[in-house]
Design a protein around this motif. Structure first.
Motif, PDB file in Angstrom:
ATOM      1  N   THR A  62       0.807  -1.205   0.000  1.00  0.00           N
ATOM      2  CA  THR A  62       0.000   0.000   0.000  1.00  0.00           C
ATOM      3  C   THR A  62       0.853   1.274   0.000  1.00  0.00           C
ATOM      4  N   VAL A  63       0.297   2.349  -0.542  1.00  0.00           N
ATOM      5  CA  VAL A  63       0.935   3.660  -0.444  1.00  0.00           C
ATOM      6  C   VAL A  63       0.065   4.623   0.362  1.00  0.00           C
ATOM      7  N   TYR A  64      -0.764   4.079   1.249  1.00  0.00           N
ATOM      8  CA  TYR A  64      -1.542   4.937   2.140  1.00  0.00           C
ATOM      9  C   TYR A  64      -0.612   5.699   3.096  1.00  0.00           C
ATOM     10  N   GLY A  65      -1.080   6.872   3.528  1.00  0.00           N
ATOM     11  CA  GLY A  65      -0.315   7.659   4.494  1.00  0.00           C
ATOM     12  C   GLY A  65       1.056   8.014   3.954  1.00  0.00           C
ATOM     13  N   ASP A  66       2.102   7.717   4.753  1.00  0.00           N
ATOM     14  CA  ASP A  66       3.453   8.054   4.310  1.00  0.00           C
ATOM     15  C   ASP A  66       4.181   6.870   3.687  1.00  0.00           C
ATOM     16  N   PHE A  67       3.458   5.797   3.380  1.00  0.00           N
ATOM     17  CA  PHE A  67       4.071   4.641   2.714  1.00  0.00           C
ATOM     18  C   PHE A  67       4.306   4.950   1.232  1.00  0.00           C
ATOM     19  N   ALA A  68       5.412   4.484   0.716  1.00  0.00           N
ATOM     20  CA  ALA A  68       5.738   4.666  -0.701  1.00  0.00           C
ATOM     21  C   ALA A  68       6.565   3.486  -1.164  1.00  0.00           C
ATOM     22  N   ASN A  69       6.841   3.427  -2.455  1.00  0.00           N
ATOM     23  CA  ASN A  69       7.765   2.431  -2.995  1.00  0.00           C
ATOM     24  C   ASN A  69       8.514   3.067  -4.155  1.00  0.00           C
ATOM     25  N   GLU A  70       9.659   2.529  -4.489  1.00  0.00           N
ATOM     26  CA  GLU A  70      10.518   3.163  -5.495  1.00  0.00           C
ATOM     27  C   GLU A  70       9.865   3.287  -6.878  1.00  0.00           C
ATOM     28  N   PRO A  71       9.223   2.221  -7.403  1.00  0.00           N
ATOM     29  CA  PRO A  71       8.618   2.386  -8.728  1.00  0.00           C
ATOM     30  C   PRO A  71       7.526   3.463  -8.762  1.00  0.00           C
ATOM     31  N   ALA A  72       6.718   3.554  -7.699  1.00  0.00           N
ATOM     32  CA  ALA A  72       5.666   4.579  -7.666  1.00  0.00           C
ATOM     33  C   ALA A  72       6.273   5.975  -7.625  1.00  0.00           C
ATOM     34  N   LEU A  73       7.321   6.150  -6.831  1.00  0.00           N
ATOM     35  CA  LEU A  73       7.985   7.448  -6.754  1.00  0.00           C
ATOM     36  C   LEU A  73       8.623   7.819  -8.091  1.00  0.00           C
ATOM     37  N   GLU A  74       9.316   6.861  -8.694  1.00  0.00           N
ATOM     38  CA  GLU A  74       9.983   7.132  -9.975  1.00  0.00           C
ATOM     39  C   GLU A  74       8.973   7.471 -11.065  1.00  0.00           C
ATOM     40  N   LEU A  75       7.877   6.711 -11.121  1.00  0.00           N
ATOM     41  CA  LEU A  75       6.869   6.974 -12.130  1.00  0.00           C
ATOM     42  C   LEU A  75       6.232   8.348 -11.926  1.00  0.00           C
ATOM     43  N   SER A  76       5.919   8.678 -10.684  1.00  0.00           N
ATOM     44  CA  SER A  76       5.297   9.965 -10.395  1.00  0.00           C
ATOM     45  C   SER A  76       6.204  11.118 -10.806  1.00  0.00           C
ATOM     46  N   GLU A  77       7.475  11.020 -10.484  1.00  0.00           N
ATOM     47  CA  GLU A  77       8.421  12.070 -10.860  1.00  0.00           C
ATOM     48  C   GLU A  77       8.568  12.164 -12.376  1.00  0.00           C
ATOM     49  N   ARG A 264      -1.756  24.702  -7.333  1.00  0.00           N
ATOM     50  CA  ARG A 264      -2.849  25.476  -6.739  1.00  0.00           C
ATOM     51  C   ARG A 264      -3.887  24.571  -6.107  1.00  0.00           C
ATOM     52  N   VAL A 265      -4.276  23.508  -6.826  1.00  0.00           N
ATOM     53  CA  VAL A 265      -5.285  22.590  -6.298  1.00  0.00           C
ATOM     54  C   VAL A 265      -4.710  21.748  -5.164  1.00  0.00           C
ATOM     55  N   ALA A 266      -3.426  21.422  -5.257  1.00  0.00           N
ATOM     56  CA  ALA A 266      -2.800  20.612  -4.210  1.00  0.00           C
ATOM     57  C   ALA A 266      -2.585  21.392  -2.925  1.00  0.00           C
ATOM     58  N   ASP A 267      -2.454  22.703  -3.000  1.00  0.00           N
ATOM     59  CA  ASP A 267      -1.996  23.512  -1.874  1.00  0.00           C
ATOM     60  C   ASP A 267      -2.765  23.315  -0.569  1.00  0.00           C
ATOM     61  N   PRO A 268      -4.112  23.404  -0.559  1.00  0.00           N
ATOM     62  CA  PRO A 268      -4.796  23.280   0.742  1.00  0.00           C
ATOM     63  C   PRO A 268      -4.635  21.912   1.397  1.00  0.00           C
ATOM     64  N   PHE A 269      -4.375  20.892   0.599  1.00  0.00           N
ATOM     65  CA  PHE A 269      -4.188  19.550   1.146  1.00  0.00           C
ATOM     66  C   PHE A 269      -2.729  19.304   1.510  1.00  0.00           C
ATOM     67  N   TRP A 270      -1.831  19.842   0.697  1.00  0.00           N
ATOM     68  CA  TRP A 270      -0.413  19.546   0.812  1.00  0.00           C
ATOM     69  C   TRP A 270       0.285  20.450   1.832  1.00  0.00           C
ATOM     70  N   GLU A 273      -2.820  22.547   7.298  1.00  0.00           N
ATOM     71  CA  GLU A 273      -3.348  21.570   8.245  1.00  0.00           C
ATOM     72  C   GLU A 273      -4.867  21.520   8.154  1.00  0.00           C
ATOM     73  N   GLY A 274      -5.425  20.361   8.452  1.00  0.00           N
ATOM     74  CA  GLY A 274      -6.872  20.269   8.603  1.00  0.00           C
ATOM     75  C   GLY A 274      -7.657  19.962   7.355  1.00  0.00           C
ATOM     76  N   HIS A 275      -6.981  19.624   6.258  1.00  0.00           N
ATOM     77  CA  HIS A 275      -7.705  19.312   5.023  1.00  0.00           C
ATOM     78  C   HIS A 275      -7.229  17.987   4.425  1.00  0.00           C
ATOM     79  N   PRO A 276      -7.340  16.887   5.150  1.00  0.00           N
ATOM     80  CA  PRO A 276      -6.935  15.602   4.557  1.00  0.00           C
ATOM     81  C   PRO A 276      -7.870  15.212   3.414  1.00  0.00           C
ATOM     82  N   PHE A 277      -7.309  14.642   2.377  1.00  0.00           N
ATOM     83  CA  PHE A 277      -8.122  14.134   1.263  1.00  0.00           C
ATOM     84  C   PHE A 277      -8.364  12.658   1.562  1.00  0.00           C
ATOM     85  N   LEU A 278      -9.493  12.361   2.163  1.00  0.00           N
ATOM     86  CA  LEU A 278      -9.769  10.999   2.639  1.00  0.00           C
ATOM     87  C   LEU A 278     -10.293  10.141   1.501  1.00  0.00           C
TER      88      LEU A 278
END
Length: 408
Positions: A62-77, A264-270, A273-278
């Motif tokens: 899973t990549v929930y919360g602060d979990f990540a993996n190398e292929p997902a990070l590389e692809l996103s970048e 701009r769209v990411a800013d309030p979540f990223w 505080e107080g705006h988690p995208f659940l």
């Protein structure tokens, strides 16, 4: 289901390049890249090898919360480096339908986070196809996909696909203070391959900016070199707020999709505080699917299918336009992207009782797979198709039209 119940299924046994084989060993040209997605062609060992290596290292997590993996990070970048939006962030999903629901929920959540929860209305276009999940079914621009399910998600509307003025009029009718986002494909795909009028997206971007409406581009079909660039919308020189992608990102080798979101769209979540995208999906950021996508992107770049596709587009357009004079054909739509539609005349559809399904079946009997929609036959072959194979596709479709016409 009823069609399958009446006769044998068409069982695809294997595929290579632009070709399919059924379990009887008969060969067919894949004129639709399966469902618009197999951009690099079938049977690419590089992708299979990348999947095997990844499964031996980290199959899934899973990549929930602060979990990540190398292929997902590389692809996103890697995707962010090519996205035609400012300060992009990536949300990964398992496909286009999930991505549309993600973008729609994010659009509404964004306005709520900014203290404007009344901005919930979503506008889309006639003929637009946005998957068949909850929000996708609710904003789809084809009535046949919306009927029979009872009440769908509310606060949505559809405007004519070829009129920026109609979009502005609808925003004013609903009230700009209530409109969250506008969804549009660069070229309408499954709805019949409708090309945007000259200057359409420039005007749409201006209108969305004028009224503060988020501009969401659905590039699920048009991305990853099908329109000669990364996300399709670059062709029209505009920068949307969000881009939805899937299909060609992995050429369908494994299910994968996502949403590119501007800063701009990411800013309030990223940044606040107080705006988690659940919101999230079990297989978002799946490392093996991301490994397949990375190998697929390697092929797209190494073989420069971004340039090749422009050449394929021209040859496909020229070949398809040769069908425009056929007695059963009302219109051929092609010339922007490796995709096209051959629409039948009303006389053929009504007075003669010809169906696109009948033409589709005839073409398949002759060894070519196309895609029937109510009024047209659609083509969207792998980007690796050759000129000779394009000519074979179109001549076979012409022969199918002739055969059906002779029967009626």
């Amino acid at each position: 289901m009823n069609t399958v119940a009446k006769g044998p299924e068409f069982v695809v046994a294997r595929a290579e390049g632009v070709w399919l084989w059924d379990r009887s060993g008969d060969r067919y040209l894949d004129g639709t890249a399966s469902l618009w997605y197999c951009n690099v062609g079938h049977g690419r060992n590089e992708i299979a090898d990348a999947v095997h290596r990844q499964m031996n290292t980290l199959d899934a997590y899973t990549v929930y919360g602060d979990f990540a993996n190398e292929p997902a990070l590389e692809l996103s970048e890697r995707l962010a480096a090519h996205a035609p939006i400012e300060d992009p962030r990536t949300i990964l999903t398992s496909g286009g339908g999930e991505s549309i629901d993600t973008a729609a929920k994010l659009a509404r959540s964004y306005w709520a986070a900014l203290g404007q929860p009344e901005r919930q209305h979503l506008i889309s276009r006639t003929g637009g196809y946005h998957g068949l999940n909850g929000f996708g079914t609710s904003i789809i621009g084809m009535d046949r996909f919306r009927s029979g399910y009872g009440r769908l998600i509310e606060d949505t509307s559809v405007v004519p696909h070829d009129s920026a003025a109609a979009l502005e009029a609808e925003i004013l009718r609903v009230g700009p203070h209530r409109v969250a986002a506008y969804f549009a494909e660069p070229v309408i795909g499954a709805g019949g391959v409708f090309l945007p009028p000259e200057g359409y997206f420039t005007e749409v971007a201006r209108i969305c900016q004028k009224y503060g409406v988020l501009f969401v581009v659905d590039s699920v079909i048009c991305g990853f070199a099908r329109l000669g660039n990364w996300f399709g919308i670059e062709r029209f020189g505009v920068s949307p707020d969000m881009i939805v992608f899937a299909k060609g990102v992995s050429s369908g080798y494994l299910p994968l999709g996502g949403v590119m979101v501007n800063g701009r769209v990411a800013d309030p979540f990223w940044n606040q505080e107080g705006h988690p995208f659940l919101h999230g999906t079990t297989y978002a950021g799946h490392p093996t699917a991301c490994a397949a996508a990375l190998a697929n992107l390697d092929i797209l770049e190494r073989e420069d299918l971004f340039t090749v596709s422009r050449e394929v587009e021209r040859h496909l357009d020229s070949a398809l336009q040769g069908l425009a004079g056929h007695p059963l054909v009302a219109e051929v739509r092609s010339g922007v992207g490796v995709m096209g539609a051959v629409e039948l005349t009303e006389e053929a559809l009504t007075e003669r009782g010809i169906t696109t399904a009948e033409v589709f079946q005839e073409a398949r009997t002759r060894g070519v797979v196309v895609r029937p929609v109510p009024k047209a036959l659609l083509v969207s072959p792998p980007l690796t198709i050759t000129w000779e194979q394009i000519d074979h596709l179109v001549s076979t479709l012409a022969g199918a039209l002739d055969a059906v016409m002779a029967r009626h």
